[in-house]
Structures are given as C-alpha cells and as structure tokens.
Design an enzyme around this catalytic site. Structure first.
Site, short mmCIF file in Angstrom:
data_model
loop_
_atom_site.label_atom_id
_atom_site.label_comp_id
_atom_site.label_asym_id
_atom_site.label_seq_id
_atom_site.Cartn_x
_atom_site.Cartn_y
_atom_site.Cartn_z
N HIS A 56 0.79 -1.24 0.00
CA HIS A 56 0.00 0.00 0.00
C HIS A 56 0.81 1.28 0.00
O HIS A 56 0.24 2.37 -0.04
CB HIS A 56 -0.96 0.00 1.20
CG HIS A 56 -0.29 -0.13 2.53
ND1 HIS A 56 -0.97 0.05 3.71
CD2 HIS A 56 0.99 -0.43 2.89
CE1 HIS A 56 -0.15 -0.13 4.72
NE2 HIS A 56 1.04 -0.42 4.25
N HIS A 57 2.15 1.20 0.04
CA HIS A 57 2.97 2.42 0.00
C HIS A 57 3.45 2.75 -1.42
O HIS A 57 4.00 3.84 -1.62
CB HIS A 57 4.19 2.26 0.90
CG HIS A 57 3.87 2.09 2.35
ND1 HIS A 57 3.03 2.94 3.04
CD2 HIS A 57 4.27 1.15 3.25
CE1 HIS A 57 2.93 2.54 4.29
NE2 HIS A 57 3.67 1.45 4.44
N ALA A 58 3.30 1.84 -2.37
CA ALA A 58 3.77 2.11 -3.72
C ALA A 58 2.98 3.26 -4.34
O ALA A 58 1.75 3.26 -4.33
CB ALA A 58 3.64 0.85 -4.58
#
Length: 303
Positions: A121-123
């Site tokens: 979820h940080h990409a």
C-alpha cells in the site's frame, strides 16, 4: 476451508541485500502457506498469475514500471523502497499483484478468498516505497472496475501504517472508497488523504482500537455500498511488532478480523484479503498471526 492464492515466487530471500533488508521478513510467505497446509481442513490453493504490464501501467507511471521490469531502478528509488530491485523481485511484484486480483475474483465466486502476499500500500505513481514496489490493491481495484466485474470497491486498510500509496493512486475516483486506520506517528511521515482516515495514538490497545473500528466501518460500508471489499490485513498493529506503534494482543487481532469478516458476511459483500505487514525476530510467530487472520476471516465469513 477457503481459497488461498500463493506462489513460490512470493519468497525470494536470496534477492535481498542483507545490509538493507534486515527487517523485511522474506521467509514469512512460505511459512504462512505451510502453517495453513498443516490444518485439518486446509485451504484450496490457487497459483497466483503474473499480471500483465498493461494493468500495472494503468495505475503506475510507465517509465517507473519499465525501470522495475528491467531491474534498472535508480538508487534513490531503491533506497525509498528499502532494497535494490532485481529481475526476480520485479517478477514477484507482477506475481503478487496478480495474486490480489485473483483473490478478488475468487471472492466474487466464493465469498472470501486470501492472497498469501500483497498489500503493498505504499507504492506510489512513479516510485515504490516502504518495501512496496507495485500497489496490488490499486491495480486489482482498477482491473475489477475496468472489466466491469464490480461497480464499487471498498479498500479497508488496517495495517499499522497508513495506506498512502493506495489513497493517492485512487484519489478522486467515484467508484473506489479507501479507508485506513493506522498509528498516527508511524511511517509514512507525510500522510495522504484516504476517503476516511482514522489516526490512533501510540500504544492504543484492544478496546480503544475495536471501539474506533466498530464505530467507523459499518457506517462507511453502508454509505458506499461496495460490491467487494479488498482488505489489507496487516498484523503489524500487534504489541510485539518491531515496526508498529500500537498494542493489540492476539485476542485483539482476532476480534478485529472477526468483525471485518462478519460485517462483510452480514451484508453479503465478497471479501478478499491481502497479507500486509508483520515484522519481528520470530518469523514463525509473525507467520502464525497472518495465518490466524486468514482463518478468522474465513470462519467469520462462512459461519
């Protein structure tokens, strides 16, 4: 028991630079699968496909995707991700994104399904970050909507870290709702804006955590009326997690996942989970938490 999407590509410890990836639990993906295989009623396993480059480029910058797939990610981006990108890791990123999409498709058929990896979820649009290369949640949501499998997707992110990449990649879409409940002072330092963010103080324990979740999630589900929930079921909110700042116990994590599964089941909404974060010196303990999350979600959905 339930459909589990997995692939041997998920564990690639040999690709990690030990000096840069000490905290990343490369072993846990195989451990989770093996724990579940030993159950009296093990999940039905499905091989994660490689998602096509076109679906990745529908969400991410094509230049960045090219850098990843050619293992030519610049050093500054590799540092932001947390490890250098090799061809094997690039293939893994395609595989985990395909796994989350397949889990969603299986959930539409069966009610609940799990990807044994994913939750990256940080990409962001033009770079990876925080151990995340491609955002499988955003890619799966976009593909499901483009192929008209669903009309509205709700992404529920209960990892201890905010789903900043998911929020930014899907911002402004009328057909996706994003919800992140996370530790206020944890990574990333600069938060994005989800449809709904709940920021919790350091040391939040079971009761306060569950009160916040039980107050917010049902109202959000009823407001957006999704056709599927993609659940980032990270276990790094646990009190023993090395990268978490919250204080959930095993009982608290079980209650969390039982609540999410129960709310989906009660409304007849398919639910697909991605593994998410979980970090610690004892990889077997971390893997057990992930396996327990899938078991609880399955039991709460199918009961």
């Amino acid at each position: 028991m339930f459909p589990l999407v997995h692939h041997q590509d998920y564990s690639l410890r040999q690709d990690a630079d030990p000096s840069r990836a000490i905290r990343f639990p490369w072993d846990k993906y195989t451990l989770v699968r093996d724990i579940l295989r030993a159950d009296p009623d093990p999940p039905t396993e499905h091989e994660a496909p490689l998602i096509s480059q076109g679906w990745v480029e529908a969400v991410h910058d094509s230049s960045y995707v090219g850098e990843v797939l050619s293992a030519a990610v610049p050093p500054e981006k590799a540092r932001r991700i947390g490890f250098p990108i090799t061809l094997s890791l690039a293939r893994r990123a395609l595989r985990t994104s395909g796994g989350t999409w397949m889990a969603a498709r299986l959930a539409l058929e069966r009610g609940y399904a799990a990807n044994g990896a994913g939750g990256s979820h940080h990409a962001l649009y033009d770079t990876g970050a925080g151990y995340c290369i491609f955002n499988d949640l955003a890619i799966a949501a976009h593909r499901l909507l483009t192929e008209k499998q669903v009309r509205h997707v709700l992404i529920v992110d209960l990892d201890v870290h905010q789903g900043d990449g998911t929020a930014s990649l899907l911002a402004g879409r009328h057909d996706v709702t994003t919800f992140s409940m996370h530790a206020e002072k944890n990574f990333p330092a600069r938060k994005a804006q989800s449809t709904l963010d709940l920021e919790l103080p350091d040391g939040t324990e079971d009761d306060a955590y569950l009160d916040a979740l039980e107050d917010a999630l049902p109202r959000l589900i009823d407001r957006c009326r999704p056709d599927i929930i993609l659940y980032q079921a990270g276990v790094d909110a646990h009190e023993d997690d090395r990268l978490g700042r919250l204080a959930l116990t095993d009982v608290g994590l079980t209650a969390r996942d039982s609540f999410v599964g129960g709310e989906a089941r009660r409304r007849g909404i398919p639910l697909a989970s991605a593994l998410g974060g979980g970090y610690g010196l004892d990889q077997h303990a971390v893997a057990r938490r992930h396996a327990d999350a899938m078991r609880v979600l399955a039991m709460s959905y199918y009961r």
